[in-house]
Structure formats: structure tokens, C-alpha cells
Design an enzyme around this catalytic site. Structure first.
Site, PDB file in Angstrom:
ATOM      1  N   HIS A   4       0.806  -1.231   0.000  1.00 16.53           N
ATOM      2  CA  HIS A   4       0.000   0.000   0.000  1.00 16.53           C
ATOM      3  C   HIS A   4       0.834   1.275   0.000  1.00 16.53           C
ATOM      4  CE1 HIS A   4      -3.915  -2.006   0.990  1.00 16.53           C
ATOM      5  NE2 HIS A   4      -3.092  -2.918   1.479  1.00 16.53           N
TER       6      HIS A   4
ATOM      7  N   LYS B 202      -9.053  13.401   4.457  1.00 19.52           N
ATOM      8  CA  LYS B 202      -8.086  12.292   4.454  1.00 19.52           C
ATOM      9  C   LYS B 202      -7.085  12.576   5.561  1.00 19.52           C
ATOM     10  CE  LYS B 202      -7.172  13.420   0.112  1.00 19.52           C
ATOM     11  NZ  LYS B 202      -6.940  12.477  -0.941  1.00 19.52           N
ATOM     12  N   ARG B 203      -6.246  11.578   5.930  1.00 16.82           N
ATOM     13  CA  ARG B 203      -5.213  11.843   6.919  1.00 16.82           C
ATOM     14  C   ARG B 203      -4.361  13.033   6.471  1.00 16.82           C
ATOM     15  NH1 ARG B 203      -4.552   8.035  11.163  1.00 16.82           N
ATOM     16  NH2 ARG B 203      -2.762   9.335  11.686  1.00 16.82           N
TER      17      ARG B 203
ATOM     18  N   LYS C   6       0.062  14.481   0.722  1.00 24.13           N
ATOM     19  CA  LYS C   6      -1.317  14.671   0.278  1.00 24.13           C
ATOM     20  C   LYS C   6      -1.612  16.143  -0.031  1.00 24.13           C
ATOM     21  CE  LYS C   6      -2.952  10.687   3.032  1.00 24.13           C
ATOM     22  NZ  LYS C   6      -3.594   9.762   2.071  1.00 24.13           N
TER      23      LYS C   6
ATOM     24  N   THR D  83      -8.928   6.095  -1.742  1.00 30.55           N
ATOM     25  CA  THR D  83     -10.247   5.472  -1.850  1.00 30.55           C
ATOM     26  C   THR D  83     -11.341   6.515  -1.624  1.00 30.55           C
ATOM     27  OG1 THR D  83      -9.876   4.744   0.418  1.00 30.55           O
ATOM     28  CG2 THR D  83      -9.688   3.074  -1.300  1.00 30.55           C
TER      29      THR D  83
ATOM     30  N   LYS E  29     -15.166   7.386  -3.355  1.00 28.12           N
ATOM     31  CA  LYS E  29     -16.405   7.671  -2.622  1.00 28.12           C
ATOM     32  C   LYS E  29     -17.018   8.981  -3.112  1.00 28.12           C
ATOM     33  CE  LYS E  29     -14.273   5.121   1.104  1.00 28.12           C
ATOM     34  NZ  LYS E  29     -13.351   5.211   2.259  1.00 28.12           N
TER      35      LYS E  29
HETATM   36  C1  26Q Z   1       3.256   0.937  10.524  1.00 25.90           C
HETATM   37  C2  26Q Z   1       4.206   0.683  11.484  1.00 25.90           C
HETATM   38  C3  26Q Z   1       4.019   1.101  12.787  1.00 25.90           C
HETATM   39  C4  26Q Z   1       2.862   1.784  13.116  1.00 25.90           C
HETATM   40  C5  26Q Z   1       1.917   2.039  12.161  1.00 25.90           C
HETATM   41  C6  26Q Z   1       2.105   1.626  10.859  1.00 25.90           C
HETATM   42  C7  26Q Z   1       1.092   1.922   9.825  1.00 25.90           C
HETATM   43  C8  26Q Z   1      -0.262   1.859  10.101  1.00 25.90           C
HETATM   44  C9  26Q Z   1      -1.199   2.147   9.132  1.00 25.90           C
HETATM   45  C10 26Q Z   1       1.478   2.270   8.552  1.00 25.90           C
HETATM   46  C11 26Q Z   1       0.538   2.557   7.579  1.00 25.90           C
HETATM   47  C12 26Q Z   1      -0.818   2.499   7.855  1.00 25.90           C
HETATM   48  C13 26Q Z   1      -1.855   2.809   6.866  1.00 25.90           C
HETATM   49  C14 26Q Z   1      -1.606   3.022   5.594  1.00 25.90           C
HETATM   50  C15 26Q Z   1      -2.670   3.378   4.644  1.00 25.90           C
HETATM   51  O1  26Q Z   1      -3.797   3.650   5.024  1.00 25.90           O
HETATM   52  N1  26Q Z   1      -2.355   3.405   3.343  1.00 25.90           N
HETATM   53  C16 26Q Z   1      -3.333   3.754   2.341  1.00 25.90           C
HETATM   54  O2  26Q Z   1      -3.957   2.556   1.898  1.00 25.90           O
HETATM   55  C17 26Q Z   1      -5.055   2.851   1.045  1.00 25.90           C
HETATM   56  C18 26Q Z   1      -5.730   1.539   0.711  1.00 25.90           C
HETATM   57  O3  26Q Z   1      -4.972   0.828  -0.205  1.00 25.90           O
HETATM   58  C19 26Q Z   1      -4.610   3.588  -0.193  1.00 25.90           C
HETATM   59  O4  26Q Z   1      -5.759   3.963  -0.912  1.00 25.90           O
HETATM   60  C20 26Q Z   1      -3.816   4.833   0.188  1.00 25.90           C
HETATM   61  O5  26Q Z   1      -3.260   5.426  -0.976  1.00 25.90           O
HETATM   62  C21 26Q Z   1      -2.700   4.458   1.154  1.00 25.90           C
HETATM   63  O6  26Q Z   1      -2.028   5.618   1.598  1.00 25.90           O
END
Ligand code: 26Q
Length: 841
Positions: free
Chosen positions: A383, A574-575, A580, A682, A686
Site C-alpha cells: 500500500h 483524508k489523513r 497529500k 479510496t 467515494k
Molecule cells: C506501521 C508501522 C508502525 C505503526 C503504524 C504503521 C502503519 C499503520 C497504518 C502504517 C501505515 C498504515 C496505513 C496506511 C494506509 O492507510 N495506506 C493507504 O492505503 C489505502 C488503501 O490501499 C490507499 O488507498 C492509500 O493510498 C494508502 O495511503
């Protein structure tokens, strides 16, 4: 309220004198009467409050329990079927599941919304008020967690047997409040008011080892084996939630693991009189599933995060093997024929080593067979391409925590690198690049490499992303195994993100093209025939207007800001992250502000700029961006010279629940990330499904959104990914763009001299410095192109009919972005999982 209670079953057979059907119907009857009686029963037997003290919250819980009852037979029939039958099952391993509120969705999928509304009305309650009582389990950060939830909905709806496996965090993602323009984080204690959807299974518990060391021994057959002597032992207990498919009997399971102390441990301490050590032990064990880590946290590389990942992975794999052996005593060699296990990013990628450990150490398989089964069972979805987001673990931390896994990873690596050497002799640089052990800086375990080596299929989440994956971070692996690489473009569920959250549009669609779109989103193409129908266009606009009024009301309650629903609603939710580029949208706002201030005769088409999103608590720049948005908003909203044309809103605590109000109300969707950085997005989908037009770069799934919508129905700006790389390679100098563009220079000067901060030049200095000296995500390089594109947006907006046509066409052409399409692709191309229709008898 008078119920006649059947003395044998304890269930109501009559309610206010009306029969509710045969005994047992209060648990499963789908009529309004049966539901009403069921809610009355639950108020009495489960909620246990006398009528005089009942609140909507109590009705919410009673109705939820009644609805859960109605899924129970379907749930058990589905579970029994996949134990009995030989169907292959998908297991979706994800550290996050952002499920959102469940009641409305379950009513929709069971087809009993009208019945529930009637039942509650009979009880003197408004269903909408009841629905609003539900909080949300914030068990995810954003896109990746919500994607997992959309995929569960589609798997059930497509009647594919599936289990979601994750962690039951006691505290979800923090609640965001805004104080003086700054983000303030509050803990999200989502379980305090109980969770009516889950069923705990204390008997389904698995042991989790941690730390310690390994030793070798000779088994009874004289074979050389390895034993792991852990330093700590805890256990995971499961909490199961039903996932009901839409319009089908299939009801799958989401299993979330919660950490507990092992009884015998506590007991030992107790017996020796050290009661407090026993309690201490329990407290430490239970911290494992205590809190969800935010992404983008500099501190996220914590030991506890690794323990969380290992914890849920080992419980899930033990559960899978357990079920597998229960299923007509299948041999382990049948594992890949009966199970497809998908790794949602690298967060569960320790599963590759853990399955090897279970097969070799616990089930006595040989290496080659274990490895063959492992690779054929796993698939890995990537991702992110951001190098700083690729997961690695310091070797020391990893080895201390999982000594056996480190040995296994060394062995996997040795065999893998031998394969690389055979294919690419005399290429030690390639060996260094591909190794599972990174040597740059301190030694690390590279989790993306482990996931790739241990999976038969690797995919990105949008066409561009999957191409870049093959060309950059996994290039060498693509060279090694091109056949493993594919793409599955993300999708979103039309049940939640259209039917449930946009009831006005749902009704218009049903009237116009029938109801088939709910499970076959491509049918939205049928709308194209109505683009030239003025009456239809009027209804389209009326729906959007009503949705905007609904959001305006919410914004007013949440922020005190008043919005005019006739204005354009321009939204970025979004975050918060520099890539972004929320700050690029702010530059547009300031540009308009600057133009209006400099020319009192100027008029512009009025717009509301709406932002929403959380910043990781430790992400300095993201938190400043929130302050910037609020500072500019305060200034703009208070200035009578400009607030006739613009308003700025920062919607606090953006989450799935309030997202239901946001997407349907948007006219313009901002998807403005630096090309090459957003894997897919995503939210962009939406918005499109709900008829917003997109202004965006050629990044992530925007590329495919534009392809589907047609270039003439999409506002494109900015550098392409290739151009971004070129500009960077040539030495990007943000000042060159400032020198060349007086408007940009003026805009930055307004921030720098404190115009939005009551003259304070320090608060936003880091933002200005960042723009001028670093600007790692090329906001200034895209500024002029973005502003010109926004001017074009305003021009088109003035022609209401043209805008409406474009809006209809966007919805009509959004069918590709259904998660049903995405899940069908995963099932056909990666998992080999077919439909299994569930018979209730
Ligand atoms: C990793 C290590 C330690 C702590 C937290 C994390 C961590 C947690 C969540 C790293 C990343 C995430 C989330 C990532 C995320 O939401 N990525 C998004 O995924 C979507 C679904 O595929 C994509 O549409 C987005 O582009 C992408 O940014």
C-alpha cells in the site's frame, strides 16, 4: 407497553395485543411486529432497565441485539457450511479494520430497514435518532483499515467464504478536538458503552510466546529439531463479529484477538503468595492489544508494535490450522487448496516465518514441503511506495523478541539468495539490495522483502502504483519473478458509501435505473440516458442540495460556522500528510483571499472549503498544517469583505460516521497529492460515486478515475510522476517558482508576516520555511497549474447545467470502483475462491 410472554420460551408471542408470529420469531422474525417484540424483549432481558429510565441509547442496544439475533442463523449456517464443504476460504489478515457504525449497515444488508423504522415508531422512537447513538470502533488509521472493511462487505455479498483476522484494540485511533486551531488528541475508549455486535469466545484461545531463546534437541525418531523457550507467554482470546452480506444468506466472520494473561502464570505467582506479581503479569499481557498505533509516528518502531503484529498473526494462523484439521481431518498438504491468506501490507508479514515455524516445529513437516505450502498460501498487497513508510525492524529488537523467527528468516534468506545467485551470477550488489536483512545503517529485517519472497502473488492497489512498484521498490523482485506481480485497483462498497449514506440519491437511482446497481455498480451507466433530461437533472441537483443542507447543519453544530448550501462545496478529507498536500489547497484559499482584498470590486463564485483529517500525534508538520488551515479559516470567515464569497471549515474528528455526511454533499473532490506518492486513494472513489467532480493530479487511482469519467469530466493539473522525478533529479529549487510568480510570492508573504496569526510571525514559520527551503512534495512546482485549474473549475461551476451533466456522468461511470469488482478480481486471480451459497435449512 404490554407483552404477553410465552412461559416456556420466555419470548413474547403478543405485543400490545398483536400476535408476533410463532414462538421463536422474536429471535428471527423479519416483520416490523416481530422486531418490535424482539426489541421489547431485549429491553427487558438484556438491557434490564424499567421503562421509566429508558433512553435512545438503550433502544439502540436493544435493537442492535435484535438485529444480531437475525444474523445468527445465517452466521452459523455459513460457518457450518465451510467446515462441512470443501470450499476454499479467504483469510484477510489486517492490523486494522475500520468498520464504521454497524446498525444501519446490518439493517440494509438484511433488507429490514423499513421494518425496523416501523418497529421503532411503534415503540415511540425515531430510527434516525437511534442510529445516531452508535459510536464507531476506530480500529484503523484511514484508507488501509477502511479498505479491509469494504472488502469484508463485498466478500460476504459475493458469497465468498471469508474470515477477517485482526486486533481488538481497547483504544482505537484518538478522538480529535480542535482547540485554538490546534489538534488535541483524546483517548477513544470505544468499549466503555459495550459492543453489542461482538461475541466473545473465551474457549477459543491460543498461546503466544515471546522473547527467550531456542535450543536444539533430538526427537524420538532421532531427528534434529528446534525448540523455542520463550521468556514470556500470553494468550489471545477471540471476539467474533458477524459480517452480513447484502441480500444473501452468507454471513462471514471478523475475528479480533484480545490479549490476556495466561491463567497458569498468574496462578503460579498466586500460589507462592505473590499476588501482586500475578496481577502485574496480567496488566502487562493485556497492554498488547491496548492501543492502535497511528501511522507516520516517528516512535512507531516500538517493540510493542512488533508484539502486536506477532500476537494477532500467530493467533490467526493457529486458528486456521486448527479449523483446517477439524475440516474432515484434511492433511496439511491441502492447506493452499483450502485457504488463501492475504497480507494487508507488511503489518502481518511475520506470518511467513510463523507459518514455517508452526509447520516445521509444531507439525514436524520438512523444510521444502513447508516452504512450498507457505508460498502457495500467501498473497501480499503493498500500500505504499514511500521509502520511509516501508516497514523494517532493527535486527536486535527482532532477535530478542522472536529468536526462532530470526533463525527461520536467515534460513529463508540463505536459500532465497542462492536462488538469486543462480539466476544472476556475480551480482553482489543485487544480493545486497534483495536480502531480507538490510545492512544500511544498523542491520534490519525488511518486512516487504519477507512478504514478497513468501507469497505467490504480490499486488499494488492502483494501476500506476503497481507499475511503480515493479519499477522501484520491488524492481529486483519483479526481475526475479515477473509472474508473481499484478494489480488490483482498490474499490469501495456501494452499500455503505452510496445506499446507506446517500438515501436521496439511492431513491433517485432506484426510480431511474432500478435497484440492481446495489450489487452491480456498472449499471450506473444507465444514468447516461438521462443526462439530457432537464427534469432528471433538477432532481439530481435537489438531492445534492439536500445533502449539502444536512452537512451544513452538522458543520454548524460541530464548529458554529454557518454555510450556504447554494455555494460550491470543495472538500479534502483524508489523513493529514505533506504528500497529500492539504497545504496546497490552503495556498489556493489564500490566493483568492489576496485577490479579493486587493480588488474590492472583484466577485468570485462562492465556495466553501472543507477539510477533515487527523494528524499523527508526533508528526510536527502535519499538526502545523492543521493550525494553518484553522488560522486562515478564522481570518477568512471573519472578514466581511471576503466571507461573502468564501468560508473555510475544518471538520473535527473525521471518521467513518461523519464521512457519511461528507461525501454525498461534495461538489468538488480534492485529490491533489504529488504524483507517484498516493498508492491509490479510496476517498476519491467515494466522492465520484456520489457525483462530485475531481480536481486532481495523475496519481494513484485518480488516473483510472479520469479514464473512466472521461478527461472532459475531470479537472487535471500538475506534474506527472515522471516529471516529478525529473525535476527532483535536476535539483528542485522552490525559490525559482516564487521568483517567477508574483502571486505565489504575495501569498507566502501573507503567511510569513502573520496576517493569519494576529501578527505572530513564529507560529507558521515552519510552514513557510518548509515551502521555501525544502518543499519535498513539490507544492510550489504545481502551484500555478493548480490555481489555473481552480479558475477553470469556478468558470464551469457558473454554468449549473454543465456542472450537473458532468456530475451525473461521474456517477454513471464510477462502476469500476465498487469493491465487488476488486474482490471478484482477488478471488479469480489470486485466491481461487469461488462462491458458496448458504442454505438456511
Ligand atoms: C506501521 C508501522 C508502525 C505503526 C503504524 C504503521 C502503519 C499503520 C497504518 C502504517 C501505515 C498504515 C496505513 C496506511 C494506509 O492507510 N495506506 C493507504 O492505503 C489505502 C488503501 O490501499 C490507499 O488507498 C492509500 O493510498 C494508502 O495511503
Amino acid at each position: 407497553m404490554t407483552d404477553v410472554v410465552n412461559t416456556i420460551s420466555g419470548e413474547s408471542t403478543e405485543h400490545n395485543g398483536k400476535p408476533v408470529g410463532p414462538t421463536g420469531q422474536t429471535r428471527s422474525g423479519m416483520t416490523a411486529d416481530a422486531l418490535r417484540a424482539a426489541v421489547s424483549d431485549h429491553l427487558l432481558y438484556s438491557i434490564a432497565r424499567p421503562p421509566a429510565v429508558l433512553t435512545p441509547e438503550h433502544y439502540y442496544r436493544a435493537l442492535s441485539l435484535a438485529v444480531r439475533d437475525r444474523m445468527q442463523k445465517r452466521w452459523m449456517a455459513t460457518t457450518q457450511d465451510f467446515l462441512d464443504l470443501s470450499s476454499k476460504v479467504t483469510c484477510y489478515l489486517s492490523a486494522e479494520f475500520l468498520m464504521g457504525p454497524q446498525l444501519g449497515n446490518n439493517l440494509l444488508n438484511l433488507g429490514i430497514e423499513a421494518e425496523a423504522r416501523q418497529a421503532m415508531a411503534d415503540l415511540g422512537q425515531d430510527l434516525d435518532v437511534i442510529l445516531d447513538c452508535e459510536g464507531e470502533p476506530g480500529l484503523g488509521n484511514g484508507g488501509l483499515g477502511r479498505l479491509a472493511a469494504c472488502y469484508l462487505d463485498s466478500l460476504a455479498t459475493l458469497e465468498r467464504p471469508a474470515i477477517g483476522y485482526g486486533i481488538r484494540y481497547e483504544f482505537g485511533i484518538f478522538k480529535q478536538e480542535i482547540q485554538d486551531g490546534w489538534q488535541v488528541e483524546k483517548t477513544d475508549n470505544w468499549l466503555v458503552r459495550g459492543n453489542p455486535w461482538e461475541i466473545d469466545k473465551p474457549d477459543a484461545a491460543y498461546t503466544v510466546n515471546w522473547g527467550g531463546h531456542t535450543e536444539t534437541y533430538e526427537d524420538v525418531t532421532g531427528k534434529f529439531r528446534v525448540r523455542w523457550l520463550p521468556q514470556r507467554v500470553l494468550k489471545g482470546v477471540s471476539y467474533d463479529t458477524p459480517v452480513q452480506g447484502y441480500g444473501v444468506n452468507t454471513c462471514n466472520t471478523l475475528t479480533l484477538w484480545s490479549a490476556r494473561a495466561v491463567e497458569s502464570f498468574a496462578l503460579d505467582a498466586f500460589n507462592t503468595g505473590d499476588f501482586y506479581k500475578a496481577v502485574d503479569e496480567e496488566v502487562v499481557s493485556e497492554t498488547v492489544s491496548k492501543v492502535l498505533y497511528p501511522n507516520d509516528e516517528p516512535e512507531a518502531g516500538k517493540r510493542l508494535r512488533l508484539l502486536q503484529q506477532y500476537f494477532f498473526v500467530t493467533c490467526s494462523l493457529q486458528d486456521i490450522l486448527n479449523i483446517h484439521l477439524l475440516r474432515a481431518h484434511l492433511p496439511l498438504s491441502a492447506l493452499p487448496d483450502k485457504w488463501a491468506i492475504q497480507l494487508n501490507d507488511t503489518h502481518p508479514s511475520i506470518a511467513v516465518a510463523e507459518l514455517m515455524r508452526l509447520l516445521i516445529d509444531e507439525h514436524q513437516l520438512g523444510w521444502d514441503e513447508a516452504w512450498d505450502l507457505t508460498v502457495r498460501t500467501f498473497g501480499y498487497t503493498n500500500h505504499t511506495l514511500l521509502p520511509e513508510a516501508l516497514e523494517t525492524w532493527p535486527l536486535r529488537i527482532f532477535g530478542e523478541a522472536l529468536p526462532r523467527h530470526l533463525e527461520l528468516i536467515y534460513e529463508i534468506n540463505d536459500r532465497f539468495l542462492a536462488e538469486v545467485r543462480a539466476k544472476f551470477p556475480d551480482d553482489e550488489d543485487r544480493i545486497r539490495r534483495m536480502s531480507l536483512i538490510g545492512e544500511d545503517g544498523g542491520k534490519t529485517v525488511r518486512m516487504a522483502h519477507l512478504a514478497t519472497v513468501g507469497s505467490h502473488a504480490v499486488n499494488g492497489v492502483a494501476a500506476l502504483h503497481s507499475e511503480l512498484l515493479k519499477a522501484s521498490v520491488l524492481k529486483d523482485f519483479y526481475g526475479m519473478w515477473p509472474e508473481r506481480f499484478g494489480n488490483v485497483t482498490n474499490g469501495v462498497t456501494p452499500r455503505r458509501f452510496l445506499a446507506l449514506s446517500n438515501p436521496g440519491l439511492r431513491e433517485l437511482l432506484d426510480d431511474t435505473i432500478g435497484t440492481g446497481w446495489m450489487t452491480d455498480l456498472e449499471r450506473l451507466h444507465g444514468l447516461e440516458a438521462f443526462v439530457d433530461d432537464p427534469a432528471f437533472r433538477q432532481r439530481w441537483r435537489d438531492v445534492k442540495r439536500a445533502n449539502k443542507s444536512r452537512l451544513a447543519e452538522y458543520v454548524h453544530t460541530a464548529t458554529g460556522i454557518e454555510l450556504d448550501p447554494t455555494w460550491m462545496f470543495d472538500v479534502q478529507v483524508k489523513r493529514i500528510h505533506e504528500y497529500k498536500r492539504q497545504h496546497l489547497m490552503v495556498l489556493h484559499i489564500i490566493t483568492l483571499y489576496h485577490r479579493l482584498k486587493n480588488d474590492p470590486t472583484l466577485t468570485i463564485p462562492p465556495r466553501v472549503f472543507i477539510f477533515g483529517g487527523k494528524a499523527a500525534p508526533g508528526y510536527f508538520m502535519a499538526k502545523r498544517i492543521i493550525k494553518l488551515i484553522n488560522a486562515v479559516g478564522e481570518t477568512v470567515n471573519a472578514d466581511p469583505q471576503v466571507n461573502r464569497f468564501m468560508r473555510v471549515v475544518f471538520l473535527p474528528n473525521f471518521n467513518v460516521k461523519n464521512a457519511h455526511l461528507v461525501y454525498p454533499a461534495a461538489n468538488l473532490s480534492e485529490q491533489i497529492s504529488t504524483a507517484g506518492k498516493e498508492a491509490s486513494g479510496t476517498g476519491n472513489m467515494k466522492f465520484m460515486i456520489n457525483g462530485a467532480l475531481t480536481i486532481g493530479t495523475l496519481d494513484g487511482a485518480n488516473v483510472e478515475i479520469r479514464q473512466e469519467a472521461g478527461a472532459e469530466n475531470f479537472f487535471l493539473f500538475g506534474l506527472t510522476e515522471g516529471q516529478v522525478e525529473k525535476v527532483k533529479a535536476e535539483g528542485y529549487r522552490p525559490v525559482d517558482y516564487i521568483d517567477a510568480d508574483p502571486e505565489l510570492a504575495a501569498v507566502l508573504e501573507l503567511i510569513a508576516r502573520g496576517d493569519f496569526t494576529h501578527g505572530d510571525t513564529e507560529v507558521l514559520r515552519p510552514i513557510v520555511d518548509n515551502f521555501v527551503h525544502h518543499d519535498s512534495f513539490l507544492a510550489l512546482a504545481d502551484y500555478r497549474s493548480y490555481i489555473n485549474c481552480q479558475d477553470e473549475v469556478s468558470k464551469v461551476w457558473l454554468d449549473g447545467e454543465a456542472w450537473t451533466r458532468m456530475s451525473i456522468r461521474n456517477t454513471a461511470r464510477s462502476g469500476k470502483f465498487s469493491s465487488d469488482r476488486a474482490i471478484a478480481e482477488y478471488c479469480d486471480e489470486i485466491w481461487g475462491v469461488g462462491p458458496m451459497s448458504v442454505d438456511l435449512d
